[in-house]
Design an enzyme around this catalytic site. Structure first.
Site, short mmCIF file in Angstrom:
data_model
loop_
_atom_site.label_atom_id
_atom_site.label_comp_id
_atom_site.label_asym_id
_atom_site.label_seq_id
_atom_site.Cartn_x
_atom_site.Cartn_y
_atom_site.Cartn_z
CG HIS A 76 78.95 21.87 -24.79
ND1 HIS A 76 78.91 20.23 -24.84
CD2 HIS A 76 79.53 22.51 -25.56
CE1 HIS A 76 80.61 20.57 -25.20
NE2 HIS A 76 81.38 21.21 -25.38
N GLY A 118 82.51 11.93 -14.86
CA GLY A 118 81.78 11.26 -16.10
C GLY A 118 82.02 11.60 -17.28
P1 NAD Z 1 81.34 10.67 -23.49
O1 NAD Z 1 80.07 9.98 -24.04
O2 NAD Z 1 82.06 10.96 -24.71
O3 NAD Z 1 81.81 10.07 -23.27
C1 NAD Z 1 81.07 10.26 -21.36
C2 NAD Z 1 81.92 9.03 -20.24
O4 NAD Z 1 81.47 8.72 -18.97
C3 NAD Z 1 82.85 7.94 -20.31
O5 NAD Z 1 84.29 8.23 -20.24
C4 NAD Z 1 82.64 6.84 -19.26
O6 NAD Z 1 83.23 5.91 -19.29
C5 NAD Z 1 81.92 7.68 -18.35
N1 NAD Z 1 80.63 7.19 -17.81
C6 NAD Z 1 79.82 6.66 -18.21
N2 NAD Z 1 78.89 6.36 -17.19
C7 NAD Z 1 79.55 6.68 -16.40
C8 NAD Z 1 79.16 6.68 -14.53
N3 NAD Z 1 78.37 6.59 -14.13
N4 NAD Z 1 80.32 7.15 -13.83
C9 NAD Z 1 80.77 7.52 -14.00
N5 NAD Z 1 81.65 7.54 -15.68
C10 NAD Z 1 80.28 7.00 -16.37
O7 NAD Z 1 80.96 12.39 -22.77
P2 NAD Z 1 81.21 13.87 -22.42
O8 NAD Z 1 82.84 13.89 -22.15
O9 NAD Z 1 80.47 14.44 -21.90
O10 NAD Z 1 81.29 14.03 -24.24
C11 NAD Z 1 80.24 14.27 -25.00
C12 NAD Z 1 79.14 14.68 -25.39
O11 NAD Z 1 78.35 14.44 -25.16
C13 NAD Z 1 79.41 16.49 -24.32
O12 NAD Z 1 79.64 17.58 -25.16
C14 NAD Z 1 77.80 16.01 -24.36
O13 NAD Z 1 77.56 17.50 -24.31
C15 NAD Z 1 76.78 15.29 -24.43
N6 NAD Z 1 76.18 14.87 -23.81
C16 NAD Z 1 74.84 15.28 -23.12
C17 NAD Z 1 74.39 14.80 -22.97
C18 NAD Z 1 73.34 14.86 -21.26
O14 NAD Z 1 72.86 15.90 -21.91
N7 NAD Z 1 73.20 14.64 -20.42
C19 NAD Z 1 73.93 13.03 -22.75
C20 NAD Z 1 74.64 12.55 -23.89
C21 NAD Z 1 76.16 13.58 -24.69
#
Ligand code: NAD
Length: 249
Positions: A120, A188
Site C-alpha cells: 500500500h 496482525g
Molecule cells: P486492521 O486494523 O484491519 O486489522 C488489524 C488486525 O491486527 C486485527 O485483526 C487485530 O486483531 C490484530 N492485532 C492488533 N494488535 C495486534 C498485536 N499486537 N499482535 C497481533 N495482532 C494484532 O489492519 P489491516 O488488516 O492491516 O488492514 C487495514 C489497512 O490499514 C491496511 O491497508 C494498512 O495499509 C492500513 N494501516 C496501516 C497502518 C501502518 O502503516 N502501521 C496503520 C493503520 C492502518
C-alpha cells in the site's frame, strides 16, 4: 493450543524451502501506531469514506491532509517493536524470504528486513498526482495545506487510498511469491482489505501452510489458515526465533 501452534510454526519454518510473511496494522500496534479497526482503531475517529478514499482526497484535500498530518506524526515517532525485529532476524537466519506489508510505516525496513514489498505504499515518500513526480518527505513544505507540485498538481503521501490501484510491481511480486512458498505467516491483519487478503488464499491454494498470529480469530481462521497462534505478535515472534535457534543448534 498456543504452545502447540508455536511448535507447529517452528516445524514449518525449519522444513520449508520458501517462506513469506504478510503483515498488517496489528504488527505495528505495539509500536503505538493505531490499527484501522478495533477499539483504539483509527476509523473510530475518522470515517473511512470521508478520509481514506481517493474521491474524498480529491474533493477536499485540505481536510484529508489534516488527518494525514496527525497520522504522520504518529508514524514518524514510532520505532520497530520485537515483532518487526523477529521477522528481520528470521530473514538473517535464511528462514524468511519476503515480507509483504500492508503497512506504510517503514518499520520493517527500520528493523533490518531487506526483502520488503510495500503493498500500500510508504508514507515517508510523497507523490504529485498530476505529473507523478516523487518527493522525499523532507523536500515538501507542509506550511500550506494541501501542498502542491511545481506543475500545479496536488501532492499526497505515496500511499494507496481506497479506490486506488495497488502498485503494479508490488502486486505482481507478492502474488508470484504466494504461488511458490511452502509457508506464509500472516501477522496482525484482519484480512478484509482486498486484494492483500487474497495473498494467503493464493498461497493456500498453491499448497502452502498458512499460520496466523493475531489477537483474535479472523475471516481466514479455520477456513484458510492451518494454525492460529492467538496473542500479541511482539510476544510470539521473538519466542519463535529463540525456539528455532535452539532447535538448529
Ligand atoms: P486492521 O486494523 O484491519 O486489522 C488489524 C488486525 O491486527 C486485527 O485483526 C487485530 O486483531 C490484530 N492485532 C492488533 N494488535 C495486534 C498485536 N499486537 N499482535 C497481533 N495482532 C494484532 O489492519 P489491516 O488488516 O492491516 O488492514 C487495514 C489497512 O490499514 C491496511 O491497508 C494498512 O495499509 C492500513 N494501516 C496501516 C497502518 C501502518 O502503516 N502501521 C496503520 C493503520 C492502518
Amino acid at each position: 493450543m498456543y504452545e502447540e501452534g508455536l511448535d507447529q510454526l517452528c516445524d514449518f519454518l525449519i522444513s520449508a524451502k520458501s517462506t513469506m510473511a504478510l503483515t498488517g496494522a496489528g504488527i505495528s500496534a505495539e509500536s503505538e501506531i493505531p490499527t484501522f479497526r478495533g477499539v483504539q482503531g483509527l476509523w473510530e475517529k475518522y470515517d473511512i469514506m470521508e478520509y481514506a478514499h481517493i474521491d474524498a482526497f480529491m474533493s477536499n484535500p485540505a481536510k484529508v491532509w489534516k488527518m494525514l498530518m496527525e497520522l504522520d506524526e504518529t508514524i514518524t515517532t514510532a520505532r520497530p517493536n520485537p515483532a518487526h525485529d523477529a521477522l528481520a532476524e528470521l530473514e538473517k537466519m535464511g528462514l524468511l524470504h519476503m515480507v509483504v506489508t500492508q503497512n506504510v510505516d517503514n518499520l520493517h525496513q527500520e528493523a533490518g528486513s531487506t526483502q520488503v514489498v510495500e503493498f500500500h505504499g510508504n508514507s515517508q515518500k510523497f507523490r504529485c498526482i498530476g505529473c507523478r513526480s516523487e518527493f522525499e518527505r523532507s523536500a515538501v513544505s507542509l506550511e500550506n495545506i494541501p501542498p502542491r507540485c511545481n506543475c500545479g498538481g496536488l501532492i499526497k503521501p505515496d500511499v494507496i487510498f481506497f479506490g486506488e490501484a495497488i502498485p503494479w510491481a508490488a502486486n505482481l511480486k507478492a502474488f508470484e511469491m504466494a504461488k511458490q512458498v511452502d509457508l506464509i505467516i500472516v501477522v496482525g491483519t484482519s484480512a478484509v482489505v482486498a486484494p492483500a487478503s487474497e495473498i494467503p488464499v493464493m498461497a493456500k491454494q498453491s499448497g502452502a501452510k498458512v499460520v496466523e498470529i493475531n489477537l483474535e480469530a479472523t475471516v481466514l481462521t479455520g477456513r484458510v489458515s492451518d494454525v492460529l497462534i492467538q496473542g500479541s505478535a511482539g510476544e510470539i515472534l521473538p519466542v519463535v526465533v529463540e525456539r528455532v535457534k535452539k532447535r538448529r543448534q
